[in-house]
Motif scaffolding. Structure first.
Motif, PDB file in Angstrom:
ATOM      1  N   ILE A  90       0.867  -1.175   0.000  1.00  0.00           N
ATOM      2  CA  ILE A  90       0.000   0.000   0.000  1.00  0.00           C
ATOM      3  C   ILE A  90       0.905   1.227   0.000  1.00  0.00           C
ATOM      4  O   ILE A  90       1.745   1.382   0.871  1.00  0.00           O
ATOM      5  CB  ILE A  90      -0.910   0.014   1.246  1.00  0.00           C
ATOM      6  CG1 ILE A  90      -1.872  -1.172   1.210  1.00  0.00           C
ATOM      7  CG2 ILE A  90      -1.685   1.334   1.323  1.00  0.00           C
ATOM      8  CD1 ILE A  90      -2.705  -1.320   2.465  1.00  0.00           C
ATOM      9  N   LYS A  91       0.752   2.067  -1.005  1.00  0.00           N
ATOM     10  CA  LYS A  91       1.543   3.292  -1.086  1.00  0.00           C
ATOM     11  C   LYS A  91       0.818   4.462  -0.437  1.00  0.00           C
ATOM     12  O   LYS A  91       1.438   5.382   0.065  1.00  0.00           O
ATOM     13  CB  LYS A  91       1.854   3.634  -2.542  1.00  0.00           C
ATOM     14  CG  LYS A  91       2.765   2.601  -3.166  1.00  0.00           C
ATOM     15  CD  LYS A  91       3.794   3.078  -4.105  1.00  0.00           C
ATOM     16  CE  LYS A  91       4.461   4.352  -3.863  1.00  0.00           C
ATOM     17  NZ  LYS A  91       5.632   4.625  -4.658  1.00  0.00           N
ATOM     18  N   LYS A  92      -0.526   4.414  -0.458  1.00  0.00           N
ATOM     19  CA  LYS A  92      -1.307   5.512   0.100  1.00  0.00           C
ATOM     20  C   LYS A  92      -2.647   4.938   0.548  1.00  0.00           C
ATOM     21  O   LYS A  92      -3.239   4.115  -0.144  1.00  0.00           O
ATOM     22  CB  LYS A  92      -1.530   6.578  -0.972  1.00  0.00           C
ATOM     23  CG  LYS A  92      -2.332   7.774  -0.538  1.00  0.00           C
ATOM     24  CD  LYS A  92      -2.447   8.753  -1.706  1.00  0.00           C
ATOM     25  CE  LYS A  92      -3.198   9.995  -1.340  1.00  0.00           C
ATOM     26  NZ  LYS A  92      -3.284  10.916  -2.478  1.00  0.00           N
ATOM     27  N   PHE A  93      -3.104   5.385   1.713  1.00  0.00           N
ATOM     28  CA  PHE A  93      -4.421   4.973   2.194  1.00  0.00           C
ATOM     29  C   PHE A  93      -5.009   6.120   2.994  1.00  0.00           C
ATOM     30  O   PHE A  93      -4.459   6.513   4.020  1.00  0.00           O
ATOM     31  CB  PHE A  93      -4.321   3.713   3.055  1.00  0.00           C
ATOM     32  CG  PHE A  93      -5.654   3.178   3.495  1.00  0.00           C
ATOM     33  CD1 PHE A  93      -6.564   2.712   2.567  1.00  0.00           C
ATOM     34  CD2 PHE A  93      -5.997   3.143   4.828  1.00  0.00           C
ATOM     35  CE1 PHE A  93      -7.799   2.211   2.951  1.00  0.00           C
ATOM     36  CE2 PHE A  93      -7.232   2.648   5.239  1.00  0.00           C
ATOM     37  CZ  PHE A  93      -8.130   2.186   4.300  1.00  0.00           C
ATOM     38  N   GLU A  94      -6.106   6.678   2.486  1.00  0.00           N
ATOM     39  CA  GLU A  94      -6.796   7.779   3.158  1.00  0.00           C
ATOM     40  C   GLU A  94      -8.283   7.453   3.185  1.00  0.00           C
ATOM     41  O   GLU A  94      -8.815   6.910   2.219  1.00  0.00           O
ATOM     42  CB  GLU A  94      -6.636   9.092   2.389  1.00  0.00           C
ATOM     43  CG  GLU A  94      -5.227   9.558   2.197  1.00  0.00           C
ATOM     44  CD  GLU A  94      -5.165  10.774   1.285  1.00  0.00           C
ATOM     45  OE1 GLU A  94      -4.237  11.566   1.488  1.00  0.00           O
ATOM     46  OE2 GLU A  94      -6.013  10.929   0.386  1.00  0.00           O
ATOM     47  N   TYR A  95      -8.918   7.788   4.285  1.00  0.00           N
ATOM     48  CA  TYR A  95     -10.364   7.625   4.334  1.00  0.00           C
ATOM     49  C   TYR A  95     -10.961   8.659   5.274  1.00  0.00           C
ATOM     50  O   TYR A  95     -10.311   9.176   6.164  1.00  0.00           O
ATOM     51  CB  TYR A  95     -10.760   6.207   4.773  1.00  0.00           C
ATOM     52  CG  TYR A  95     -10.495   5.921   6.228  1.00  0.00           C
ATOM     53  CD1 TYR A  95     -11.494   6.098   7.180  1.00  0.00           C
ATOM     54  CD2 TYR A  95      -9.251   5.490   6.661  1.00  0.00           C
ATOM     55  CE1 TYR A  95     -11.250   5.846   8.522  1.00  0.00           C
ATOM     56  CE2 TYR A  95      -9.005   5.231   7.985  1.00  0.00           C
ATOM     57  CZ  TYR A  95     -10.007   5.412   8.914  1.00  0.00           C
ATOM     58  OH  TYR A  95      -9.757   5.166  10.237  1.00  0.00           O
ATOM     59  N   GLN A  96     -12.216   8.946   5.020  1.00  0.00           N
ATOM     60  CA  GLN A  96     -12.995   9.819   5.881  1.00  0.00           C
ATOM     61  C   GLN A  96     -14.348   9.150   6.018  1.00  0.00           C
ATOM     62  O   GLN A  96     -14.992   8.791   5.022  1.00  0.00           O
ATOM     63  CB  GLN A  96     -13.128  11.198   5.247  1.00  0.00           C
ATOM     64  CG  GLN A  96     -13.870  12.182   6.105  1.00  0.00           C
ATOM     65  CD  GLN A  96     -13.919  13.556   5.442  1.00  0.00           C
ATOM     66  OE1 GLN A  96     -13.298  13.811   4.428  1.00  0.00           O
ATOM     67  NE2 GLN A  96     -14.690  14.441   6.036  1.00  0.00           N
ATOM     68  N   ILE A  97     -14.794   8.959   7.260  1.00  0.00           N
ATOM     69  CA  ILE A  97     -16.022   8.219   7.504  1.00  0.00           C
ATOM     70  C   ILE A  97     -16.952   9.027   8.398  1.00  0.00           C
ATOM     71  O   ILE A  97     -16.506   9.711   9.310  1.00  0.00           O
ATOM     72  CB  ILE A  97     -15.693   6.836   8.121  1.00  0.00           C
ATOM     73  CG1 ILE A  97     -16.901   5.912   8.082  1.00  0.00           C
ATOM     74  CG2 ILE A  97     -15.124   6.952   9.498  1.00  0.00           C
ATOM     75  CD1 ILE A  97     -16.549   4.461   8.276  1.00  0.00           C
ATOM     76  N   ASP A  98     -18.228   8.961   8.095  1.00  0.00           N
ATOM     77  CA  ASP A  98     -19.260   9.634   8.884  1.00  0.00           C
ATOM     78  C   ASP A  98     -19.829   8.621   9.874  1.00  0.00           C
ATOM     79  O   ASP A  98     -20.185   7.505   9.498  1.00  0.00           O
ATOM     80  CB  ASP A  98     -20.362  10.135   7.928  1.00  0.00           C
ATOM     81  CG  ASP A  98     -21.400  10.988   8.624  1.00  0.00           C
ATOM     82  OD1 ASP A  98     -21.915  10.569   9.682  1.00  0.00           O
ATOM     83  OD2 ASP A  98     -21.711  12.071   8.101  1.00  0.00           O
ATOM     84  N   ASP A  99     -19.942   9.011  11.138  1.00  0.00           N
ATOM     85  CA  ASP A  99     -20.440   8.102  12.174  1.00  0.00           C
ATOM     86  C   ASP A  99     -21.857   7.600  11.905  1.00  0.00           C
ATOM     87  O   ASP A  99     -22.262   6.569  12.429  1.00  0.00           O
ATOM     88  CB  ASP A  99     -20.416   8.791  13.545  1.00  0.00           C
ATOM     89  CG  ASP A  99     -19.008   9.004  14.052  1.00  0.00           C
ATOM     90  OD1 ASP A  99     -18.086   8.330  13.551  1.00  0.00           O
ATOM     91  OD2 ASP A  99     -18.827   9.846  14.952  1.00  0.00           O
ATOM     92  N   GLU A 100     -22.607   8.295  11.093  1.00  0.00           N
ATOM     93  CA  GLU A 100     -23.988   7.904  10.806  1.00  0.00           C
ATOM     94  C   GLU A 100     -24.090   6.822   9.730  1.00  0.00           C
ATOM     95  O   GLU A 100     -25.180   6.507   9.263  1.00  0.00           O
ATOM     96  CB  GLU A 100     -24.793   9.130  10.378  1.00  0.00           C
ATOM     97  CG  GLU A 100     -24.908  10.180  11.463  1.00  0.00           C
ATOM     98  CD  GLU A 100     -25.620  11.435  10.969  1.00  0.00           C
ATOM     99  OE1 GLU A 100     -26.225  11.408   9.877  1.00  0.00           O
ATOM    100  OE2 GLU A 100     -25.557  12.443  11.693  1.00  0.00           O
ATOM    101  N   ILE A 101     -22.975   6.229   9.348  1.00  0.00           N
ATOM    102  CA  ILE A 101     -22.937   5.249   8.260  1.00  0.00           C
ATOM    103  C   ILE A 101     -23.670   3.949   8.595  1.00  0.00           C
ATOM    104  O   ILE A 101     -24.194   3.280   7.716  1.00  0.00           O
ATOM    105  CB  ILE A 101     -21.473   4.949   7.848  1.00  0.00           C
ATOM    106  CG1 ILE A 101     -21.427   4.206   6.510  1.00  0.00           C
ATOM    107  CG2 ILE A 101     -20.754   4.171   8.933  1.00  0.00           C
ATOM    108  CD1 ILE A 101     -20.034   4.082   5.929  1.00  0.00           C
ATOM    109  N   ILE A 102     -23.749   3.617   9.869  1.00  0.00           N
ATOM    110  CA  ILE A 102     -24.330   2.336  10.287  1.00  0.00           C
ATOM    111  C   ILE A 102     -25.784   2.229   9.847  1.00  0.00           C
ATOM    112  O   ILE A 102     -26.594   3.120  10.083  1.00  0.00           O
ATOM    113  CB  ILE A 102     -24.200   2.155  11.818  1.00  0.00           C
ATOM    114  CG1 ILE A 102     -22.718   2.124  12.195  1.00  0.00           C
ATOM    115  CG2 ILE A 102     -24.903   0.886  12.293  1.00  0.00           C
ATOM    116  CD1 ILE A 102     -22.442   2.171  13.676  1.00  0.00           C
ATOM    117  N   GLY A 103     -26.083   1.127   9.187  1.00  0.00           N
ATOM    118  CA  GLY A 103     -27.447   0.843   8.769  1.00  0.00           C
ATOM    119  C   GLY A 103     -27.903   1.522   7.486  1.00  0.00           C
ATOM    120  O   GLY A 103     -29.049   1.369   7.079  1.00  0.00           O
TER     121      GLY A 103
END
Length: 144
Positions: free
Chosen positions: A13-26
């Motif tokens: 893996i050369k690059k790994f970025e993520y942004q997640i919203d807590d409301e994603i569940i369900g």
């Protein structure tokens, strides 16, 4: 069954970025994908194996309507070696066709494994994709 004339020497893996919203569940999310591939074919010398690297850039957004709940960019690089008895064109075809498809699967597995450790959601399973157009585009680019 026989062993392929193309082998994966290593991947990373050369690059790994993520942004997640807590409301994603369900949420019932729709993925939007963008894939890019960069290639580097090294010059073959004597009777040593062929060598090439591919860099897969995988950009995905999971959204519901216009709301984006997960943004992820991952770049996975793989190094491939080929049987020195192949001709140059055959090696390039193998790298583009098999290399791209294998890096997509490796990327999917890495994202699932990494996201399983996020702790508050289920693992992220990147969707299976039909990479025919991407492979054909790269084949034309490499072979002319």
């Amino acid at each position: 069954m026989k062993i392929s004339n193309l082998q994966l020497e290593w991947d990373r893996i050369k690059k790994f970025e993520y942004q997640i919203d807590d409301e994603i569940i369900g949420k019932k999310l729709t993925p939007k994908l963008k894939l890019e591939v960069q290639h580097n074919f090294l010059e073959k010398t004597d009777d040593k194996p062929y060598r090439a690297t591919l860099l897969l850039k995988y950009n995905v957004r999971f959204k519901e309507g216009k709301k984006i709940y997960l943004k992820m960019n991952i770049e996975v690089e793989g190094s491939f070696i080929g049987n020195p008895k192949l001709d140059d064109t055959e090696f390039k075809k193998l790298v583009i066709h098999s290399g791209i498809l294998n890096l997509i699967q490796i990327t999917r597995a890495k994202v699932t494994a990494i996201s399983a450790n996020f702790g508050f959601i289920q693992p992220i399973y990147l969707p299976m994709i039909d990479a025919t157009d991407l492979v054909n585009e790269k084949m034309k680019e490499v072979l002319g």
